[in-house]
Design an enzyme around this catalytic site. Structure first.
Site, mmCIF file in Angstrom:
data_model
loop_
_atom_site.group_PDB
_atom_site.id
_atom_site.type_symbol
_atom_site.label_atom_id
_atom_site.label_comp_id
_atom_site.label_asym_id
_atom_site.label_seq_id
_atom_site.Cartn_x
_atom_site.Cartn_y
_atom_site.Cartn_z
ATOM 1 N N GLU A 71 -3.241 6.484 8.104
ATOM 2 C CA GLU A 71 -2.856 5.438 9.043
ATOM 3 C C GLU A 71 -3.998 4.464 9.297
ATOM 4 O OE1 GLU A 71 0.460 8.011 11.516
ATOM 5 O OE2 GLU A 71 -1.369 7.430 12.557
ATOM 6 N N CYS A 80 1.843 5.968 3.267
ATOM 7 C CA CYS A 80 2.492 7.276 3.318
ATOM 8 C C CYS A 80 1.929 8.203 2.243
ATOM 9 C CB CYS A 80 3.990 7.123 3.092
ATOM 10 S SG CYS A 80 4.840 6.139 4.336
ATOM 11 N N GLU A 82 3.538 10.092 0.106
ATOM 12 C CA GLU A 82 4.238 9.988 -1.172
ATOM 13 C C GLU A 82 3.701 8.827 -2.009
ATOM 14 O OE1 GLU A 82 7.356 11.186 1.989
ATOM 15 O OE2 GLU A 82 5.478 10.060 1.894
ATOM 16 N N CYS A 123 8.989 4.510 0.446
ATOM 17 C CA CYS A 123 8.622 5.576 -0.495
ATOM 18 C C CYS A 123 9.773 5.872 -1.446
ATOM 19 C CB CYS A 123 8.195 6.831 0.253
ATOM 20 S SG CYS A 123 6.578 6.654 1.039
#
Length: 165
Positions: A71, A80, A82, A123
């Site tokens: 983040e 993210c 993924e 994602c």
């Protein structure tokens, strides 16, 4: 002058098949990849959402890689888990397809989620692109303490996706 092209509207039902199982019903390889994703949740940098996600991929050559969400105070500058691992795989092994992707998450209480956590929309689109790049579906494993989901490719999670594959 207006021509009538009115036809009666039809309802189309799209069906997704997602298998639910217990961790011990998975192959040793699948369990191992999920364990890597679970461990990757501990490397998440998520001071804002307090939601830690880990992802692991297995490549066609047997190499396994992990990633976690990262983040940033300047939303949406984070990334993210993924996308972190899929982009890393593409950057380091551009000619080797991803065959399997495992995802696990820890909730704001720090515990692994009871239900499997699926990838966000961005994602999902990146997974579509990874499948397009590889020329085949990626087996997706989602971990939850109560059960796991096994999904053959991203299409069940994104049936009307934008893709050439």
């Amino acid at each position: 002058f207006a021509q009538k092209y009115h036809q009666s509207m039809q309802e189309v039902e799209l069906k997704s098949v997602i298998k639910a199982c217990q961790m011990d019903e998975l192959t040793a390889e699948e369990q191992h990849l999920l364990q890597l994703a679970i461990e990757a949740t501990n490397r998440s940098y998520s001071p804002y959402s307090k939601f830690s996600v880990g992802a692991a991929v297995r490549l066609g050559n047997g190499v396994e890689l992990t990633g976690s969400n990262q983040e940033n105070a300047a939303y949406p500058s984070g990334l993210c888990a993924e996308r972190t691992v899929l982009f890393y795989a593409g950057a380091q092994y551009p000619d080797v397809p991803v065959t399997m992707l495992a995802i696990a998450a820890r909730g704001t209480d720090g515990e692994l989620t009871e239900e499997p956590t699926g990838p966000c929309g961005a994602c999902r689109q990146v997974i579509v692109e990874s499948e397009t790049r590889a020329g085949h579906p990626i087996r997706i494993l989602l971990y939850g303490r109560r059960h796991c989901y096994v999904i053959e490719g991203i299409r069940p999670l994104m049936p009307l996706c934008f893709s050439e594959f």
